[in-house]
Design an enzyme around this catalytic site. Structure first.
Site, PDB file in Angstrom:
ATOM      1  N   ASN A  46     107.374  48.226  18.760  1.00  0.00           N
ATOM      2  CA  ASN A  46     106.870  48.437  20.119  1.00  0.00           C
ATOM      3  C   ASN A  46     106.352  47.159  20.773  1.00  0.00           C
ATOM      4  OD1 ASN A  46     105.287  50.108  22.310  1.00  0.00           O
ATOM      5  ND2 ASN A  46     103.757  48.848  21.265  1.00  0.00           N
TER       6      ASN A  46
ATOM      7  N   TYR B 222     113.542  39.439  29.946  1.00  0.00           N
ATOM      8  CA  TYR B 222     113.156  40.779  29.485  1.00  0.00           C
ATOM      9  C   TYR B 222     114.384  41.689  29.464  1.00  0.00           C
ATOM     10  CZ  TYR B 222     110.293  45.085  29.369  1.00  0.00           C
ATOM     11  OH  TYR B 222     109.715  46.280  29.036  1.00  0.00           O
TER      12      TYR B 222
ATOM     13  N   LYS C  93     115.945  43.606  26.180  1.00  0.00           N
ATOM     14  CA  LYS C  93     115.976  45.064  26.037  1.00  0.00           C
ATOM     15  C   LYS C  93     117.420  45.594  25.964  1.00  0.00           C
ATOM     16  CE  LYS C  93     111.502  45.739  25.883  1.00  0.00           C
ATOM     17  NZ  LYS C  93     110.833  46.259  24.694  1.00  0.00           N
TER      18      LYS C  93
HETATM   19  P1  NAI Z   1     101.002  46.318  26.483  1.00  0.00           P
HETATM   20  O1  NAI Z   1     101.005  44.890  26.956  1.00  0.00           O
HETATM   21  O2  NAI Z   1      99.868  47.208  26.840  1.00  0.00           O
HETATM   22  O3  NAI Z   1     101.161  46.374  24.911  1.00  0.00           O
HETATM   23  C1  NAI Z   1     101.957  45.486  24.184  1.00  0.00           C
HETATM   24  C2  NAI Z   1     101.245  45.202  22.894  1.00  0.00           C
HETATM   25  O4  NAI Z   1     102.060  44.363  22.093  1.00  0.00           O
HETATM   26  C3  NAI Z   1      99.912  44.482  23.112  1.00  0.00           C
HETATM   27  O5  NAI Z   1      98.908  45.115  22.336  1.00  0.00           O
HETATM   28  C4  NAI Z   1     100.194  43.089  22.597  1.00  0.00           C
HETATM   29  O6  NAI Z   1      99.040  42.452  22.069  1.00  0.00           O
HETATM   30  C5  NAI Z   1     101.237  43.362  21.534  1.00  0.00           C
HETATM   31  N1  NAI Z   1     102.029  42.188  21.250  1.00  0.00           N
HETATM   32  C6  NAI Z   1     102.746  41.438  22.124  1.00  0.00           C
HETATM   33  N2  NAI Z   1     103.310  40.418  21.491  1.00  0.00           N
HETATM   34  C7  NAI Z   1     102.942  40.528  20.191  1.00  0.00           C
HETATM   35  C8  NAI Z   1     103.199  39.742  19.045  1.00  0.00           C
HETATM   36  N3  NAI Z   1     103.929  38.630  19.099  1.00  0.00           N
HETATM   37  N4  NAI Z   1     102.672  40.145  17.872  1.00  0.00           N
HETATM   38  C9  NAI Z   1     101.909  41.248  17.791  1.00  0.00           C
HETATM   39  N5  NAI Z   1     101.624  42.030  18.849  1.00  0.00           N
HETATM   40  C10 NAI Z   1     102.131  41.646  20.029  1.00  0.00           C
HETATM   41  O7  NAI Z   1     102.377  46.894  26.985  1.00  0.00           O
HETATM   42  P2  NAI Z   1     102.999  48.374  26.953  1.00  0.00           P
HETATM   43  O8  NAI Z   1     103.268  48.742  28.341  1.00  0.00           O
HETATM   44  O9  NAI Z   1     102.223  49.283  26.094  1.00  0.00           O
HETATM   45  O10 NAI Z   1     104.409  48.048  26.260  1.00  0.00           O
HETATM   46  C11 NAI Z   1     104.764  48.438  24.958  1.00  0.00           C
HETATM   47  C12 NAI Z   1     106.276  48.372  24.826  1.00  0.00           C
HETATM   48  O11 NAI Z   1     106.854  49.277  25.753  1.00  0.00           O
HETATM   49  C13 NAI Z   1     106.872  46.995  25.117  1.00  0.00           C
HETATM   50  O12 NAI Z   1     107.956  46.764  24.223  1.00  0.00           O
HETATM   51  C14 NAI Z   1     107.393  47.154  26.520  1.00  0.00           C
HETATM   52  O13 NAI Z   1     108.453  46.279  26.789  1.00  0.00           O
HETATM   53  C15 NAI Z   1     107.834  48.603  26.515  1.00  0.00           C
HETATM   54  N6  NAI Z   1     107.945  49.215  27.822  1.00  0.00           N
HETATM   55  C16 NAI Z   1     106.851  49.471  28.606  1.00  0.00           C
HETATM   56  C17 NAI Z   1     107.017  50.112  29.826  1.00  0.00           C
HETATM   57  C18 NAI Z   1     105.871  50.469  30.687  1.00  0.00           C
HETATM   58  O14 NAI Z   1     106.114  51.069  31.751  1.00  0.00           O
HETATM   59  N7  NAI Z   1     104.626  50.191  30.331  1.00  0.00           N
HETATM   60  C19 NAI Z   1     108.328  50.468  30.324  1.00  0.00           C
HETATM   61  C20 NAI Z   1     109.394  50.142  29.431  1.00  0.00           C
HETATM   62  C21 NAI Z   1     109.192  49.547  28.232  1.00  0.00           C
END
Ligand code: NAI
Length: 249
Positions: free
Chosen positions: A87, A152, A156
């Site tokens: 994720n 991005y 994806k």
């Molecule tokens: P978010 O930014 O709240 O959470 C992402 C998490 O991943 C954060 O806790 C961050 O610290 C962690 N992270 C990032 N890089 C990291 C690394 N190198 N090592 C360890 N942890 C790392 O974002 P969200 O929205 O919860 O996104 C989660 C997933 O869902 C992502 O893959 C995002 O691309 C995907 N996504 C989100 C959407 C949305 O509408 N929020 C829509 C489509 C996909």
């Protein structure tokens, strides 16, 4: 020895947003859940919220060389890995011509290469178990063209590709591989991407038949389903959880 009476999951980026909601569903359903993240505060808040089945590990998944030993340590401490949710992800909103090679590479490294490397390390342990479930988190950016997110989108779209490729190679070994394609979900990442850009937000909602953002728990429910026996004949799918956004006009 594999213990049939317990289930162990890894959720990367599980300290916030969608990952935290997935971890919440898992612990609520008795799954020992290892939450990997980079932010100590978010991880300790997650532990506080989720309780004894939540096991935070502070680790940067983009540090590829460290991933095999990370997984070996998890196996040493937990005995098995049944579920991996890839994720963790980063977004980068920039004009096409402003995106540097380093920007592009950074997003690919976190959103794609780390998914491959961590999955490979985990699958080496799942194969002898003869079972496992991996869920990759994709995006609408893989379903249709979105401006100003070139790296991005590349990452994806590739997630969808590797989900199918892994499914055909690993399903015969008992490991199911699926992806969830979230629509626009109310998290910090969406706030950054949409709140500063009302036109983009209106566009996103305008093509979402349900007319509102999704909640992180909507993705948690889908992840819980896909890793459960209720989905035991499902592999290789990219499941949109998007209020109809991907098929909206
Ligand atoms: P978010 O930014 O709240 O959470 C992402 C998490 O991943 C954060 O806790 C961050 O610290 C962690 N992270 C990032 N890089 C990291 C690394 N190198 N090592 C360890 N942890 C790392 O974002 P969200 O929205 O919860 O996104 C989660 C997933 O869902 C992502 O893959 C995002 O691309 C995907 N996504 C989100 C959407 C949305 O509408 N929020 C829509 C489509 C996909």
């Amino acid at each position: 020895m594999y213990d049939n009476n317990k289930r162990v999951a890894i959720v990367t980026g599980g300290g916030s947003g969608i990952g935290l909601a997935i971890a919440q569903k898992f612990v609520d359903n008795g799954i020992e859940t290892i939450v990997i993240g980079r932010n100590e505060k978010k991880l300790s808040d997650a532990k506080q919220l989720l309780g004894e089945r939540c096991h935070p590990i502070n680790h940067d998944v983009s540090d590829l060389a460290s991933l095999p030993s990370l997984v070996d340590n998890i196996i040493r401490d937990f005995g098995q890995i049944d579920i991996l949710v890839n994720n963790a992800g980063i977004n980068m909103k920039k004009d096409f011509t402003e995106t540097t090679d380093e920007d592009f590479q950074q997003v690919i490294n976190t959103n794609l290469t780390a998914v491959f490397s961590l999955s490979r390390a985990v699958v080496k342990h799942m194969i002898p178990q003869g079972k496992g479930s991996i869920i990759n988190i994709s995006s609408m950016a893989a379903q249709y063209g979105m401006p100003r997110v070139i790296s991005y989108s590349a990452s994806k779209a590739a997630i969808d590709g590797i989900t199918r490729a892994m499914a055909v190679e690993l399903s015969p070994k008992g490991i199911r591989i699926n992806a969830i394609a979230p629509g626009f979900i109310a998290t910090a990442m969406t706030a950054v991407a949409l709140d500063s850009d009302p036109e983009r937000k209106n566009k996103a909602l305008g093509r979402t038949p349900m007319g509102h953002l999704g909640q992180p728990s909507d993705i948690g429910d889908a992840a819980l389903f896909l890793c459960s026996d209720a989905a035991k004949y499902i592999t290789g799918v990219i499941l949109p959880v998007d209020g109809g956004n991907s098929i909206g006009f």
